[in-house]
Design a protein around this motif. Structure first.
Motif, PDB file in Angstrom:
ATOM      1  N   LEU A 128       0.928  -1.134  -0.172  1.00 14.85           N
ATOM      2  CA  LEU A 128      -0.002   0.068  -0.138  1.00 14.85           C
ATOM      3  C   LEU A 128       0.934   1.333   0.075  1.00 14.85           C
ATOM      4  O   LEU A 128       2.185   1.062   0.708  1.00 14.85           O
ATOM      5  CB  LEU A 128      -0.878  -0.040   1.115  1.00 14.85           C
ATOM      6  N   ARG A 129       0.408   2.374  -0.407  1.00 19.23           N
ATOM      7  CA  ARG A 129       1.063   3.386  -0.473  1.00 19.23           C
ATOM      8  C   ARG A 129       0.187   4.538  -0.001  1.00 19.23           C
ATOM      9  O   ARG A 129      -1.021   4.950  -0.379  1.00 19.23           O
ATOM     10  CB  ARG A 129       1.475   3.957  -1.674  1.00 19.23           C
ATOM     11  N   LEU A 130       0.473   5.218   1.342  1.00 20.11           N
ATOM     12  CA  LEU A 130      -0.106   6.200   2.032  1.00 20.11           C
ATOM     13  C   LEU A 130       0.579   7.593   1.481  1.00 20.11           C
ATOM     14  O   LEU A 130       1.717   7.776   1.236  1.00 20.11           O
ATOM     15  CB  LEU A 130       0.094   6.121   3.337  1.00 20.11           C
ATOM     16  N   SER A 131      -0.410   8.817   1.503  1.00 20.27           N
ATOM     17  CA  SER A 131       0.164   9.981   1.261  1.00 20.27           C
ATOM     18  C   SER A 131      -0.334  10.823   2.433  1.00 20.27           C
ATOM     19  O   SER A 131      -1.677  10.805   2.937  1.00 20.27           O
ATOM     20  CB  SER A 131      -0.771  10.194  -0.251  1.00 20.27           C
ATOM     21  N   CYS A 132       0.467  11.862   2.494  1.00 16.95           N
ATOM     22  CA  CYS A 132      -0.279  12.956   3.332  1.00 16.95           C
ATOM     23  C   CYS A 132       0.189  14.226   2.825  1.00 16.95           C
ATOM     24  O   CYS A 132       1.285  14.741   2.499  1.00 16.95           O
ATOM     25  CB  CYS A 132       0.785  12.659   4.535  1.00 16.95           C
ATOM     26  N   ALA A 133      -0.919  15.151   2.425  1.00 14.12           N
ATOM     27  CA  ALA A 133      -0.824  16.437   1.927  1.00 14.12           C
ATOM     28  C   ALA A 133      -0.849  17.712   3.067  1.00 14.12           C
ATOM     29  O   ALA A 133      -1.840  17.511   3.674  1.00 14.12           O
ATOM     30  CB  ALA A 133      -1.815  16.602   0.921  1.00 14.12           C
ATOM     31  N   ASN A 155       5.531  -2.104   1.635  1.00 11.32           N
ATOM     32  CA  ASN A 155       5.829  -3.503   0.958  1.00 11.32           C
ATOM     33  C   ASN A 155       5.848  -4.570   1.861  1.00 11.32           C
ATOM     34  O   ASN A 155       6.037  -4.229   2.946  1.00 11.32           O
ATOM     35  CB  ASN A 155       7.098  -3.508   0.103  1.00 11.32           C
ATOM     36  N   SER A 156       5.553  -5.596   1.375  1.00 10.73           N
ATOM     37  CA  SER A 156       5.874  -7.093   2.388  1.00 10.73           C
ATOM     38  C   SER A 156       4.938  -6.944   3.813  1.00 10.73           C
ATOM     39  O   SER A 156       5.360  -7.208   4.591  1.00 10.73           O
ATOM     40  CB  SER A 156       7.104  -7.306   2.639  1.00 10.73           C
ATOM     41  N   LEU A 157       3.598  -6.350   3.315  1.00  9.01           N
ATOM     42  CA  LEU A 157       2.880  -6.053   4.768  1.00  9.01           C
ATOM     43  C   LEU A 157       2.625  -7.278   5.561  1.00  9.01           C
ATOM     44  O   LEU A 157       2.467  -8.527   4.834  1.00  9.01           O
ATOM     45  CB  LEU A 157       1.409  -5.179   4.180  1.00  9.01           C
TER      46      LEU A 157
END
Length: 124
Positions: A18-23, A84-86
């Motif tokens: 997963l890729r989390l973003s924080c703006a 990755n590799s969660l």
């Protein structure tokens, strides 16, 4: 004031990514670094990763080192957490936070502004 908005959480199987973003928006010029923390049910909030805005130096918790990568886009004032590799033990609410000081970065009390959090669930 600094406003933070996270996105990218969800449900994934063990071994997935997963890729989390924080703006960030607002008075971001005062920020020194941004960090990611997580909190699982019944547990304390724990440090995950941190990146400084100017130099891009990164720091990771031992539990995620080699699996997670924190990065930044200064133009967009956005920080990312590539996971990755969660593992099922990565399941938690993930929060991004901004600090305006150089106090110990693993202590969540040293961060000044927080996002609302995004849920990450890893199934076995």
């Amino acid at each position: 004031q600094v406003q933070l908005v996270e996105s990218g959480g969800g449900l994934v199987q063990a071994g997935g990514s997963l890729r989390l973003s924080c703006a960030a928006s607002g008075r971001t010029f005062s920020s020194v670094a941004m960090g990611w923390f997580r909190q699982a049910p019944g547990k304390e909030r724990e440090f995950v990763a941190r990146i400084t805005w100017s130099s891009g130096w990164t720091y990771y918790a031992d539990s995620v080192k080699g699996r997670f990568t924190i990065s930044r886009d200064n133009a967009k004032i956005t920080v990312y957490l590539q996971m990755n590799s969660l593992k099922p033990e990565d399941t938690a609410i993930y929060y991004c936070a901004v600090t305006t000081n150089e106090r110990p970065y693993r202590d969540y009390s040293n961060y000044d502004y927080w996002g609302q959090g995004t849920q990450v669930t890893v199934s076995s």
